[in-house]
Design an enzyme around this catalytic site. Structure first.
Site, mmCIF file in Angstrom:
data_model
loop_
_atom_site.group_PDB
_atom_site.id
_atom_site.type_symbol
_atom_site.label_atom_id
_atom_site.label_comp_id
_atom_site.label_asym_id
_atom_site.label_seq_id
_atom_site.Cartn_x
_atom_site.Cartn_y
_atom_site.Cartn_z
ATOM 1 N N TYR A 64 57.808 49.255 -3.914
ATOM 2 C CA TYR A 64 58.452 48.213 -3.113
ATOM 3 C C TYR A 64 57.850 46.851 -3.432
ATOM 4 O O TYR A 64 58.573 45.878 -3.666
ATOM 5 C CB TYR A 64 58.298 48.546 -1.627
ATOM 6 C CG TYR A 64 58.889 47.526 -0.692
ATOM 7 C CD1 TYR A 64 60.265 47.440 -0.515
ATOM 8 C CD2 TYR A 64 58.084 46.664 0.035
ATOM 9 C CE1 TYR A 64 60.822 46.514 0.356
ATOM 10 C CE2 TYR A 64 58.617 45.733 0.914
ATOM 11 C CZ TYR A 64 59.988 45.661 1.070
ATOM 12 O OH TYR A 64 60.529 44.739 1.933
ATOM 13 N N LYS A 68 59.561 43.289 -4.950
ATOM 14 C CA LYS A 68 59.531 42.022 -4.220
ATOM 15 C C LYS A 68 58.785 40.936 -5.002
ATOM 16 O O LYS A 68 59.135 39.759 -4.920
ATOM 17 C CB LYS A 68 58.942 42.236 -2.821
ATOM 18 C CG LYS A 68 59.806 43.155 -1.946
ATOM 19 C CD LYS A 68 61.260 42.669 -1.860
ATOM 20 C CE LYS A 68 62.096 43.512 -0.940
ATOM 21 N NZ LYS A 68 63.447 42.979 -0.745
ATOM 22 N N PRO A 93 59.718 37.849 4.700
ATOM 23 C CA PRO A 93 59.301 38.253 6.044
ATOM 24 C C PRO A 93 58.109 39.196 6.016
ATOM 25 O O PRO A 93 57.784 39.789 4.991
ATOM 26 C CB PRO A 93 60.541 38.945 6.612
ATOM 27 C CG PRO A 93 61.352 39.342 5.427
ATOM 28 C CD PRO A 93 60.998 38.403 4.307
ATOM 29 N N GLY A 94 57.505 39.329 7.170
ATOM 30 C CA GLY A 94 56.379 40.242 7.333
ATOM 31 C C GLY A 94 56.804 41.480 8.093
ATOM 32 O O GLY A 94 57.780 42.139 7.742
ATOM 33 N N ILE A 95 56.104 41.762 9.152
ATOM 34 C CA ILE A 95 56.374 42.950 9.958
ATOM 35 C C ILE A 95 57.422 42.577 11.004
ATOM 36 O O ILE A 95 57.118 41.964 12.021
ATOM 37 C CB ILE A 95 55.084 43.468 10.611
ATOM 38 C CG1 ILE A 95 54.090 43.852 9.513
ATOM 39 C CG2 ILE A 95 55.369 44.650 11.527
ATOM 40 C CD1 ILE A 95 52.698 44.113 10.001
ATOM 41 N N VAL A 96 58.655 42.955 10.704
ATOM 42 C CA VAL A 96 59.775 42.615 11.572
ATOM 43 C C VAL A 96 60.124 43.844 12.402
ATOM 44 O O VAL A 96 60.255 44.946 11.869
ATOM 45 C CB VAL A 96 60.999 42.152 10.753
ATOM 46 C CG1 VAL A 96 62.102 41.647 11.675
ATOM 47 C CG2 VAL A 96 60.609 41.064 9.751
ATOM 48 N N THR A 98 62.270 46.020 13.398
ATOM 49 C CA THR A 98 63.607 46.500 13.049
ATOM 50 C C THR A 98 63.552 48.002 12.753
ATOM 51 O O THR A 98 62.471 48.589 12.664
ATOM 52 C CB THR A 98 64.149 45.789 11.793
ATOM 53 O OG1 THR A 98 63.262 46.085 10.697
ATOM 54 C CG2 THR A 98 64.263 44.285 11.997
#
Length: 167
Positions: A64, A68, A93-96, A98
């Site tokens: 991953y 990125k 983004p970081g720790i979202v 979701t």
């Protein structure tokens, strides 16, 4: 798409799949958009999705992270090639909070020796702003990048993570 596995367990098929979706999909979408934007007489904007994992490698996210980091390189290369008619930037983004992070948490838990839900909590403790990111936080950054306020910005990968990765 995210594959959570130790690097030594990651298969060539895993790598093909994640690079095909995350990198190749982004590359082809960017090129299709750029071709259309070049026909227009206004400033075009391409906004790619990278991640904090594209700024700093994280264990069990090697494939991953690779995709990125590649998107950051693509963003810079296309910015150099398409300016001044098209800007190309990325959001990271970081720790979202979701469903994607729920899946990451579930896959990370066995590697970290924690219960389901604890990986998310453990990683969230690193956030200087004191809370996980909300989807709205990401949307605010993307809205800025799409707005005229960012017309003079290109080739950048903006971290929005509440202060986990600072570079």
């Amino acid at each position: 798409m995210c594959i959570v596995k130790s690097a030594i367990e990651t298969t060539p098929d895993d790598i093909d799949k994640i690079f095909s979706i995350n990198f190749k999909g982004t590359f082809l979408a960017d090129i299709a958009a750029a071709k259309q934007m070049k026909k227009q007489d206004t400033l075009g904007k391409i906004i790619n999705c990278s991640s904090i994992a594209g700024h700093s490698g994280f264990g069990y996210l090697a494939a991953y992270s690779g995709t990125k980091f590649a998107i950051r390189g693509l963003t810079q290369a296309l910015a150099a090639e398409l300016a001044p008619k098209i800007t190309v930037n990325a959001y990271c983004p970081g720790i979202v909070d979701t469903d994607m992070w729920k899946e990451i948490d579930e896959s990370l838990a066995p590697y970290l020796g924690v219960e389901k839900g604890q990986a998310f909590t453990q990683y969230s403790k690193q956030i200087l702003m004191g809370r996980p990111q909300k989807p709205e936080d990401v949307a605010d950054l993307v809205s800025f990048l799409a707005s005229p306020n960012s017309d003079y910005i290109t080739g950048q990968a903006f971290i929005s993570d509440g202060g986990i990765v600072m570079n």
